[in-house]
Write an enzyme that holds these catalytic residues in place. Structure first.
Site, PDB file in Angstrom:
ATOM      1  CB  CYS A  42       1.319   0.746  -5.366  1.00 38.86           C
ATOM      2  SG  CYS A  42       2.963   1.263  -4.848  1.00 38.86           S
ATOM      3  CB  CYS A  49       4.307   3.574  -6.486  1.00 43.48           C
ATOM      4  SG  CYS A  49       3.264   3.283  -5.057  1.00 43.48           S
TER       5      CYS A  49
END
Ligand code: NGD
Length: 298
Positions: free
Chosen positions: A116, A197
Site C-alpha cells: 500500500c 491500495c
C-alpha cells in the site's frame, strides 16, 4: 429370362473406383495448394508495427529468472509455464483478435501483492518516472512489477495459420482494437490498478504538447476506473514541468481540473503537486544549468 443383376459390372466398378481415387487426389492436392497459399499470404502480409522482438523467449525467460532471484518473496514461479501461457494467448491466432481476456492465465501466473502507498502510475512521463523508481525502489510502477518488467519495451504477435511468432511485423497500437500488444498492456494496467491500495501517486508531464492527459490514455480509460475506492484513499498527482523552460503548467490547468473531477467521480480523493521536489532534483541532475535548477545550489 435371365434375371438382370443390380450390381455393377467389373468394368463399371473399375471406372468408378478410378474416378473416385482421382477426385480424392484432386481434393488433397487442392487443399495442400490452398494451405501453402494461405501460409504464404500470411507471411507476406505486412502489419504497420515492428515484428516480434528478436530472441523474445530468451529475453522473457532471462527477465523472469532475474526478477525471481531479486525477489525471493514471490516464491516458486514457473518461468517456462509463463512463456507457455504467452504463446497460448497468441499462437495460431489473428494478431488483431487478441482480447484482454486472452491474457487471463498469464496474469494469474504472475500475480503479486503491491505494498500500500507505493503504486506509481504515469502518463507521458515514461523515461522520468522510471529514472525515479530506479533510485526510489520503494515506489513501484507497473514496469517494476514481475509481469510488467518481463514484457516492457518488447513486441510480440503470432501468426493466424501456424504456431510461432511473427518476426516480420506486428499490428501497431492503433492498427486494430484487439491487438496482441495493446490488449496486454490494458489487461496488465487494469490488474495493477486493481491491486493498488492506500495513497496512489501519478506522475504527469506539464510540458507536453496537447492534453496533459489524453482522453483515451490508459491512465484515464483503464487505471482510474479499475481502482477500488474502498482500497485507494487518495490519488496524488505529481505534475512535472521541464526545468529548462518551455511550456509549463499548474494544477489549475483545464485538463487537470477535469481529471480531478473524473477521479472524484470514481469516489477517490485527489490532490495535485507541481514539480514534486524529489523528482525535480532528479531532473536537475540531468539539466543542472536550467533556470529552475539553480535555486538548489548553495
Ligand atoms: O492510444 C495510443 C496509446 N496508448 C498507450 N500507448 C499508445 N500508443 C499509441 N500509439 N496510441 C502506448 O503506451 C505507447 O507505447 C506509449 O508510449 C505508452 C504510454 O502511453 P502514455 O504515455 O500516453 O500513457 P497512458 O496513460 O496511455 O499509459 C500509461 C499507463 C502507466 O501507468 C503504465 O504503467 O499505463 C501503463 N502502460 C500503458 C501502456 C503501455 C504501460 C505501457 C508500457 N510499459 O509499454
Amino acid at each position: 429370362m435371365p434375371c438382370q443383376s443390380n450390381f455393377l459390372t467389373p468394368k463399371k466398378r473399375y471406372i468408378l473406383l478410378t474416378v473416385g481415387i482421382f477426385i480424392l487426389i484432386l481434393i488433397i492436392v487442392a487443399s495442400c495448394v490452398l494451405g501453402i497459399y494461405l501460409k504464404s499470404q500470411e507471411e507476406t502480409k505486412s502489419w504497420k508495427g515492428n515484428g516480434t522482438s528478436r530472441n523474445l523467449q530468451e529475453i522473457v525467460l532471462g527477465r523472469c529468472y532475474g526478477y525471481l532471484a531479486k525477489n525471493p518473496n514471490l516464491g516458486e514461479r514457473d518461468c517456462n509455464k509463463i512463456w507457455q501461457e504467452l504463446t497460448n494467448a497468441v499462437y495460431k491466432k489473428d494478431p488483431c483478435s487478441i482480447t484482454e481476456d486472452s491474457y487471463n492465465n498469464l496474469i494469474k501466473l504472475t500475480q503479486e501483492a503491491i505494498p500500500c502507498n507505493k503504486s506509481l502510475l504515469w502518463s507521458r512521463t515514461n523515461i522520468l518516472v522510471h529514472q525515479f523508481t530506479k533510485v526510489r525502489e520503494d515506489f513501484t510502477t507497473l514496469e517494476d512489477t514481475f509481469l510488467g518488467s518481463m514484457f516492457d519495451g518488447l513486441t510480440w504477435c503470432g501468426k493466424t495459420n501456424s504456431a510461432g511468432m511473427n518476426f516480420k511485423s506486428c499490428p501497431a497500437w492503433d492498427e486494430c482494437a484487439n491487438n496482441s500488444i495493446s490488449s496486454f498492456w490494458k489487461k496488465a494496467s487494469a490488474a495493477f490498478a486493481k491491486s493498488s491500495c492506500g495513497v496512489v501517486q501519478v506522475m504527469l508531464n506539464g510540458s507536453t504538447d496537447g492534453n496533459i492527459v489524453r482522453e483515451d490514455s490508459i491512465l484515464k480509460s483503464i487505471e482510474i476506473p479499475s481502482m477500488n475506492p474502498d482500497m485507494v484513499s487518495e490519488l496524488i498527482i505529481w505534475l512535472m514541468n521541464s526545468p529548462g523552460g518551455g511550456s509549463s503548467n499548474s494544477c489549475s490547468n483545464k485538463s487537470l481540473v477535469a481529471l480531478k473531477e473524473y477521479i472524484e467521480k470514481h469516489k477517490i480523493r485527489s490532490s495535485c503537486k507541481v514539480d514534486y521536489r524529489p523528482v525535480r532534483l532528479l531532473q536537475c541532475i540531468e539539466n543542472p544549468g536550467a533556470a529552475d535548477c539553480t535555486t538548489y545550489y548553495y
